[in-house]
Write a protein that holds these residues in place. Structure first.
Motif, PDB file in Angstrom:
ATOM      1  N   GLN A  12      16.540   3.905  21.462  1.00  0.00           N
ATOM      2  CA  GLN A  12      15.100   3.646  21.396  1.00  0.00           C
ATOM      3  C   GLN A  12      14.769   2.246  20.904  1.00  0.00           C
ATOM      4  OE1 GLN A  12      12.248   5.522  22.110  1.00  0.00           O
ATOM      5  NE2 GLN A  12      13.558   6.970  23.187  1.00  0.00           N
ATOM      6  N   GLU A  13      15.561   1.727  19.973  1.00  0.00           N
ATOM      7  CA  GLU A  13      15.238   0.438  19.364  1.00  0.00           C
ATOM      8  C   GLU A  13      15.841  -0.708  20.163  1.00  0.00           C
ATOM      9  OE1 GLU A  13      15.866  -1.843  15.077  1.00  0.00           O
ATOM     10  OE2 GLU A  13      15.721   0.340  15.139  1.00  0.00           O
ATOM     11  N   GLU A  14      15.094  -1.792  20.254  1.00  0.00           N
ATOM     12  CA  GLU A  14      15.619  -2.988  20.935  1.00  0.00           C
ATOM     13  C   GLU A  14      16.666  -3.636  20.040  1.00  0.00           C
ATOM     14  OE1 GLU A  14      13.799  -6.708  23.418  1.00  0.00           O
ATOM     15  OE2 GLU A  14      12.954  -6.357  21.432  1.00  0.00           O
ATOM     16  N   ILE A  61      18.513   6.265  17.656  1.00  0.00           N
ATOM     17  CA  ILE A  61      17.954   4.958  17.292  1.00  0.00           C
ATOM     18  C   ILE A  61      18.409   3.881  18.271  1.00  0.00           C
ATOM     19  CG2 ILE A  61      18.011   3.129  15.551  1.00  0.00           C
ATOM     20  CD1 ILE A  61      18.112   5.330  13.421  1.00  0.00           C
ATOM     21  N   LYS A 102      21.999  -8.177  12.368  1.00  0.00           N
ATOM     22  CA  LYS A 102      21.193  -7.049  12.843  1.00  0.00           C
ATOM     23  C   LYS A 102      21.942  -6.254  13.911  1.00  0.00           C
ATOM     24  CE  LYS A 102      17.066  -5.767  15.414  1.00  0.00           C
ATOM     25  NZ  LYS A 102      15.946  -6.220  16.266  1.00  0.00           N
ATOM     26  N   SER A 123       9.518   5.711  25.820  1.00  0.00           N
ATOM     27  CA  SER A 123       9.771   4.490  25.054  1.00  0.00           C
ATOM     28  C   SER A 123       8.441   3.866  24.672  1.00  0.00           C
ATOM     29  CB  SER A 123      10.587   3.492  25.900  1.00  0.00           C
ATOM     30  OG  SER A 123      10.705   2.238  25.242  1.00  0.00           O
ATOM     31  N   LEU A 175      23.127  -2.305  13.778  1.00  0.00           N
ATOM     32  CA  LEU A 175      22.728  -1.280  14.731  1.00  0.00           C
ATOM     33  C   LEU A 175      23.932  -0.647  15.421  1.00  0.00           C
ATOM     34  CD1 LEU A 175      19.487  -2.896  16.148  1.00  0.00           C
ATOM     35  CD2 LEU A 175      19.675  -0.671  15.013  1.00  0.00           C
ATOM     36  N   LYS A 180      13.010  -2.263  26.084  1.00  0.00           N
ATOM     37  CA  LYS A 180      14.197  -1.394  26.050  1.00  0.00           C
ATOM     38  C   LYS A 180      14.319  -0.804  27.443  1.00  0.00           C
ATOM     39  CE  LYS A 180      17.553   0.520  23.612  1.00  0.00           C
ATOM     40  NZ  LYS A 180      18.626  -0.277  22.979  1.00  0.00           N
ATOM     41  N   TYR A 206       8.139   0.830  24.679  1.00  0.00           N
ATOM     42  CA  TYR A 206       8.135  -0.390  25.482  1.00  0.00           C
ATOM     43  C   TYR A 206       7.894  -0.090  26.959  1.00  0.00           C
ATOM     44  CZ  TYR A 206      10.428  -2.305  21.315  1.00  0.00           C
ATOM     45  OH  TYR A 206      10.734  -2.679  20.038  1.00  0.00           O
ATOM     46  N   SER A 251       8.780 -10.731  18.890  1.00  0.00           N
ATOM     47  CA  SER A 251       8.927  -9.309  18.595  1.00  0.00           C
ATOM     48  C   SER A 251       7.573  -8.620  18.645  1.00  0.00           C
ATOM     49  CB  SER A 251       9.554  -9.121  17.220  1.00  0.00           C
ATOM     50  OG  SER A 251       8.642  -9.528  16.206  1.00  0.00           O
TER      51      SER A 251
END
Length: 487
Positions: A391-393, A388, A343, A417, A347, A263, A419, A238
């Protein structure tokens, strides 16, 4: 016979309570702290791993440090021969390796573990040996001789999602360049590395050149990254783990190579064959249960084609066979571990709460093996790229479709991003896709469904990491440059 009862697997992991240090299987210094390994397909315990501590790490580091002077001076031909032997033994035991990977992280045996997960490890040993045969380890610069030498003692920290791919793409170039190694596999996926240690021992890797310890990633990572006898640390994980390792390594100014999160945007141009492009994007996203750092998790599509894209995506997801990873027809297995499973579900719930429109999936699957970590292939539509889940992995089988107004808008969203690992562009032809690909801030871009090439550099921009793996670039990560000025 269940998979856990397979005697071949049990024999392979008979040393799971030991570490491989200085050419021998040794007990943890203080007896070790037990850690249960869970089979994600069933939710049941498949084994017990013993965690080491700082004393075990120091033993491994000292063994690698002591072995470096001799191994670093071994001829290139001898090191290439060693990689060839490792590859030959690995190839003979490839199905065992695939079964180990399926047991530890749930990849479908027939559709993924054998042809991709296990095969990727073999590929890296073969490619590193082939490139090393041609690599210019000595060149001239004016009147000077420029020599490429091994960087030294290397700590390798590997993840659970592509365990052998990520171990071998670090280990193969380290060994062929003359480095010595301390490997810390994922605490959730230790079986494949345990088997690899057996393969390396059978291949005749000299004592101390390869060492392996098990333990909690955050704890041992800090020890390895900060130890003064470690010259380089290579981590796949991560972005948070990369930050921690970088800080721990800073005081000793060691080399840090990081392959972190992603992402990745998948831009489908108006000129693309819509059915082919969307089908490819959905299937690639759901492969490995979405647990790939390069997964095309943001699909950017022309706004006027959104409805058609949704229809295609939903149909493709409905055709994906999710279930027991040992079944021959399974295309998608479980999430690799309970923590990641929870997780992903969280999400998905976040996506619903923030107004994402659910096209399909979004739930755990009741018709799969009980207590396994299964989630249906899931597709959301988000109005823009600011949410979210856009944008979030997520690192699960969750695709976010986002409409764009024009090509410029698509490129802006793709680059919006933290990433920059990979990207995807589908157009009418290669030239059409390449025109857009050149404007993406990512380390890699796949044009019109092209696969990766093991000879090409693998790595990303921005918070996706630094350094490169694979091919000649991967070999260069493990080399120092010496200028020798001749009188």
């Amino acid at each position: 016979m269940t998979f856990i009862e397979d005697t071949m697997v049990n024999e392979t992991f008979k040393q799971l309570n030991k570490f491989f240090i200085d050419g021998q299987w040794v007990d943890p210094v203080d007896g070790g702290r037990p850690h249960d390994i869970t089979n994600p397909a069933t939710g049941e315990k498949s084994g017990v791993l013993l965690f080491g501590d700082e004393r075990d790490a120091v033993q491994a580091i000292q063994a690698a440090h002591a072995a470096f002077p001799s191994y670093s001076q071994a001829s290139l031909s001898k090191r290439i021969e060693l990689l060839d032997r490792i590859g030959d033994i690995y190839e003979r035991r490839l199905e065992e390796m695939a079964r180990a990977i399926t047991l530890e992280m749930g990849a479908p045996l027939h559709s993924l573990s054998i042809p991709a997960q296990a095969a990727a490890g073999l590929m890296h040993f073969r490619v590193a040996a082939a490139i090393a045969r041609e690599y210019p380890f000595e060149t001239s610069a004016g009147a000077a001789r420029v020599i490429k030498e091994p960087v030294g003692v290397c700590a390798l920290i590997a993840p659970w999602n592509w365990p052998m791919n990520q171990v071998a793409c670090k280990l193969a170039p380290a060994l062929v360049t003359g480095c010595t190694v301390v490997l810390k596999p994922s605490q959730n996926a230790p079986y494949s590395s345990q088997l690899l240690a057996e393969i390396l021992a059978e291949a005749g890797v000299p004592a101390g050149v390869f060492n392996m310890i098990h333990g909690e990633g955050s704890r041992l990572g800090q020890i390895l990254a900060s130890h003064p006898l470690i010259d380089m640390i290579s981590l796949t994980g991560s972005t948070g783990a990369g930050t921690q390792v970088s800080k721990a390594a800073a005081d000793t100014i060691k080399r840090v190579s990081l392959e972190l999160g992603g992402k990745s945007a998948n831009i489908i141009l108006d000129s693309a064959d819509l059915t082919a492009a969307v089908t490819h994007g959905v299937l690639l996203m759901m492969a490995n249960s979405g647990q790939s750092c390069t997964a095309p998790s943001r699909m950017l599509v022309p706004r006027n084609k959104l409805a058609a894209v949704e229809t295609i995506a939903k149909a493709v997801c409905a055709g994906i066979k999710v279930g027991d990873p040992l079944a021959p027809d399974t295309q998608m297995g479980p999430i690799a571990n309970r923590r990641q499973y929870l997780k992903v579900l969280e999400l998905i719930d976040t996506g619903l709460k923030e107004g994402g429109r659910l096209v399909t999936g979004g739930v755990a699957m009741p018709d799969t093996p009980p207590n396994g970590f299964y989630i249906a292939p899931t597709v959301f539509v988000c109005p823009d790229g600011k949410s979210i889940i856009a944008q979030e992995e997520i690192f699960g089988p969750v695709l976010v479709i986002i409409p764009y107004d024009d090509e410029r808008h698509a490129i802006e969203m793709a680059n919006d991003s933290i990433y920059g690992l990979s990207g995807y562009v589908f157009g009418a032809d290669t030239a059409d896709a390449e025109r857009v690909a050149r404007r993406l801030r990512t380390g890699m871009v796949h044009l019109n469904g092209a696969n990766v090439d093991p000879a090409a550099p693998f790595g990303g921009y921005k918070q996706s990491g630094n350094g490169r793996e694979w091919g000649a670039a991967g070999i260069e990560e493990f080399l120092e440059t010496k200028s020798m000025f001749l009188a």
